[in-house]
Design an enzyme around this catalytic site. Structure first.
Site, PDB file in Angstrom:
ATOM      1  N   THR A 222       0.847  -1.186   0.000  1.00  9.50           N
ATOM      2  CA  THR A 222       0.000   0.000   0.000  1.00  9.50           C
ATOM      3  C   THR A 222       0.884   1.238   0.000  1.00  9.50           C
ATOM      4  O   THR A 222       2.076   1.170   0.301  1.00  9.50           O
ATOM      5  CB  THR A 222      -0.916   0.017   1.235  1.00  9.50           C
ATOM      6  OG1 THR A 222      -0.098   0.096   2.414  1.00  9.50           O
ATOM      7  CG2 THR A 222      -1.769  -1.240   1.307  1.00  9.50           C
TER       8      THR A 222
ATOM      9  N   GLU B  51      -5.480  -4.566  -1.531  1.00 11.38           N
ATOM     10  CA  GLU B  51      -5.877  -5.777  -0.814  1.00 11.38           C
ATOM     11  C   GLU B  51      -6.860  -6.642  -1.601  1.00 11.38           C
ATOM     12  O   GLU B  51      -7.072  -7.808  -1.240  1.00 11.38           O
ATOM     13  CB  GLU B  51      -6.520  -5.401   0.527  1.00 11.38           C
ATOM     14  CG  GLU B  51      -5.564  -4.784   1.530  1.00 11.38           C
ATOM     15  CD  GLU B  51      -5.421  -3.276   1.426  1.00 11.38           C
ATOM     16  OE1 GLU B  51      -4.993  -2.648   2.401  1.00 11.38           O
ATOM     17  OE2 GLU B  51      -5.731  -2.717   0.344  1.00 11.38           O
TER      18      GLU B  51
ATOM     19  N   LYS C 220     -17.072  15.876   9.118  1.00 10.53           N
ATOM     20  CA  LYS C 220     -18.155  15.855  10.096  1.00 10.53           C
ATOM     21  C   LYS C 220     -18.406  17.275  10.591  1.00 10.53           C
ATOM     22  O   LYS C 220     -17.570  17.865  11.276  1.00 10.53           O
ATOM     23  CB  LYS C 220     -17.829  14.933  11.265  1.00 10.53           C
ATOM     24  CG  LYS C 220     -19.045  14.641  12.149  1.00 10.53           C
ATOM     25  CD  LYS C 220     -18.795  13.488  13.096  1.00 10.53           C
ATOM     26  CE  LYS C 220     -20.082  13.077  13.811  1.00 10.53           C
ATOM     27  NZ  LYS C 220     -19.882  11.923  14.703  1.00 10.53           N
TER      28      LYS C 220
ATOM     29  N   TRP D 193     -22.540  14.336   8.295  1.00  8.87           N
ATOM     30  CA  TRP D 193     -21.422  14.039   7.408  1.00  8.87           C
ATOM     31  C   TRP D 193     -21.546  14.780   6.080  1.00  8.87           C
ATOM     32  O   TRP D 193     -22.629  14.914   5.508  1.00  8.87           O
ATOM     33  CB  TRP D 193     -21.352  12.538   7.128  1.00  8.87           C
ATOM     34  CG  TRP D 193     -21.058  11.696   8.328  1.00  8.87           C
ATOM     35  CD1 TRP D 193     -21.937  10.914   9.025  1.00  8.87           C
ATOM     36  CD2 TRP D 193     -19.802  11.566   8.996  1.00  8.87           C
ATOM     37  NE1 TRP D 193     -21.309  10.298  10.075  1.00  8.87           N
ATOM     38  CE2 TRP D 193     -19.995  10.683  10.088  1.00  8.87           C
ATOM     39  CE3 TRP D 193     -18.538  12.112   8.785  1.00  8.87           C
ATOM     40  CZ2 TRP D 193     -18.969  10.318  10.943  1.00  8.87           C
ATOM     41  CZ3 TRP D 193     -17.511  11.750   9.649  1.00  8.87           C
ATOM     42  CH2 TRP D 193     -17.729  10.871  10.709  1.00  8.87           C
TER      43      TRP D 193
END
Length: 551
Positions: A182, A326, A436, A441
């Protein structure tokens, strides 16, 4: 074993060489254009395997690559894993300390490197040579070795004289075939191992009609780097389908991509949105023939709706896909269901703008902050969890990361998503990027796409900035198109957002910048933006009381 031979990569190459021996592999390199066919490719993959064996490399050894997209890099894709070794593609755009950590963690025994990346690799070695103690051989991808402090041999010299036949071993499905790390934007990079079976099943899944299928009449050009999750698996699937390969080589500019599309008849290409924003601008200013191009695959981050419309107008289908290191990486693709094929354009566009339908073979769930399943209504959202045959279940040599990021066999992706009534997944944001404000959100990605739909904006990034009253407020950072009038751009863009979103979603300020910084994989680097522009004074006092969400 039951069912015949194990699920490994080599049969894809064998089939391509047997059925399509004259189909071309074309490569743009530092040395010019290179052309050969599957028959010659199979010979060279065997030569590479023989050369590695003669040098003492083989069973279970990790072989690193530090390269752009070209034919020699492609030769390692089958030559290395099919002999029983493990191909470790290293991102050359990562910071030196991450490259050092990755090589040390992987214990690579050899590294294949492009000449243009030699200074970068030399710097990483010189700065801290200890992590490279495992490396016994450096191979420069070319016909000669430039002046270098590394003890290196040229690729062509390395493979020259070796037999074009190799006694390929019978490998088990669970044999590690690939390794990718990653990007490490939130800490040390994490390694993901791919077994032969994972890469085989991923290839078969994306070859299905609900994936990114490639046939023997396709011409595939991966612009997504081959060091980024195996160029999304396209070199494997193109070989499985017998398609022609076109590799754009080192640092391709929009003009290079346009030329290759025209001259090589490219039908399918793939890359991150920033690549296609550049091609869009080039097409607007130049006479470019895109008539052969059928599909343009976008992943890495969401494509602005304006981009989809632009390529539709040019007869090119933009296909949204989603995935992660992944997940090998493709996890969903935004194809239209059959009952939507007769829907109006705006309805279709709304579906195509999402990350799409889960790829056949995978399972997923969406979990809210309380651990409950989120309803499939297109409005509620939570974290996406996913599992399946080509989704890893652990990180390489990182048990603490594995414990944190997996649950009940599912990978906790860190992506905040909603799923509509038709099953289309929409990435609302990365968990770390969602804003937030006043207990509600705000999706930074959705605001970015809305801003980039404005004619005056070339690129836009939105970050959350600390706010004393509302916890966080959105700040927009925009790159204007050349020649745009920026004198009133702040108010103009805020009005543009207000036309579609509630007041409390409207960025408190719009800051004009020259360029949005990118990560090593071409995504917007929100971490760098927050470090530079995360000062609450930029939004302090800008948001009126009625622009915040109701309590």
């Amino acid at each position: 074993m039951p069912g015949g031979s194990p699920q490994t990569l080599r049969p894809f190459l064998t089939r391509a060489a047997q059925l399509y021996p004259e189909t071309e592999i074309v490569s743009r390199t530092h040395e010019g254009m290179v052309r050969y066919d599957y028959d010659e490719y199979a010979d060279r993959a065997a030569q590479l395997a023989n050369a590695l064996s003669a040098a003492g490399f083989g069973d279970g050894d990790r072989i690193g690559t530090f390269c752009w997209n070209h034919h020699r890099h492609f030769e390692t894709y089958f030559g290395v894993p099919s002999m029983g070794a493990q191909l470790h593609t290293i991102n050359p755009l990562l910071p030196d300390k991450h490259v050092q950590y990755i090589v040390e963690n992987a214990q690579d025994r050899a590294i294949f490197v492009d000449a243009s990346f030699l200074p970068k690799l030399e710097g990483a070695v010189a700065d801290d040579p200890d992590p490279f103690d495992s490396v016994e051989q450096f191979v420069v991808m070319g016909e000669s070795v430039p002046e270098t402090d590394l003890d290196a041999v040229a690729y062509e010299s390395f493979v020259e004289g070796h037999a074009t036949e190799y006694d390929w071993p019978a490998l088990e499905e669970e044999r590690p075939a690939g390794l990718c790390y990653t990007s490490g934007t939130t800490g040390q990079p994490k390694g993901v191992e791919y077994t032969q079976q994972m890469l085989w099943s991923h290839t078969m899944a994306i070859q299905s009609p609900q994936g990114i299928p490639l046939a023997d009449d396709d011409v595939m050009m991966p612009v997504v780097p081959m060091f980024h999750v195996n160029a999304w698996g396209l070199p494997f699937s193109a070989t499985a389908g017998g398609a022609k390969h076109v590799y754009p080589g080192p640092q391709p500019e929009p003009a290079d991509l346009a030329r290759l599309i025209e001259e090589e008849g490219v039908t399918v290409t793939a890359g991150v949105p920033t690549v296609w924003l550049g091609l869009m601008e080039y097409v607007k200013e130049n006479d470019v023939d895109l008539s052969t191009l059928d599909r343009l695959v976008v992943g890495g981050s969401a494509a602005p709706e304006a981009m989809i419309r632009f390529f539709d107008d040019h007869g090119v289908e933009l296909v949204h896909a989603w995935g992660m290191t992944e997940t090998s990486p493709v996890g969903s693709v935004a194809h239209l269901k059959s009952d939507l094929e007769d829907a109006d354009y705006e309805t279709q566009l709304e579906k195509r703008s999402k990350q799409g339908l889960i790829t056949p073979g995978l399972e997923y769930r969406v979990i809210d902050d309380d651990g409950n399943d989120v309803p499939q209504d297109g409005e509620a959202f939570g974290e996406l969890h996913i599992r399946g045959p080509w989704v890893t279940t652990e990180y390489f040599a990182r048990p603490e990361a594995t414990e944190e990021e997996f649950e009940d066999g599912y990978l906790k992706t860190g992506d905040v998503v909603s799923v509509d009534e038709d099953g289309y997944i929409k990435i609302v944001d990365r968990a770390k990027d969602v804003i937030k404000s006043g207990g509600e959100w705000i999706s930074s990605q959705e605001l970015e796409n809305a801003l980039m739909a404005h004619d005056a904006v070339a690129e836009a990034a939105v970050i959350g900035v600390p706010h004393e009253r509302w916890q966080e407020r959105p700040l927009a950072l925009v790159v204007p198109v050349d020649g745009a009038d920026t004198s009133a751009l702040d108010d103009e863009l805020r009005d543009h957002i207000l036309a579609e979103y509630p007041k409390w979603w409207v960025p408190d300020a719009v800051v004009t910048i020259e360029e949005v910084p990118k990560t090593a994989t071409g995504k917007f680097n929100k971490q760098a933006l927050r470090a530079e522009y995360g000062d609450e004074s930029l939004v302090e006092g800008r948001v009126p009381d009625d622009a915040a969400p109701e309590s």
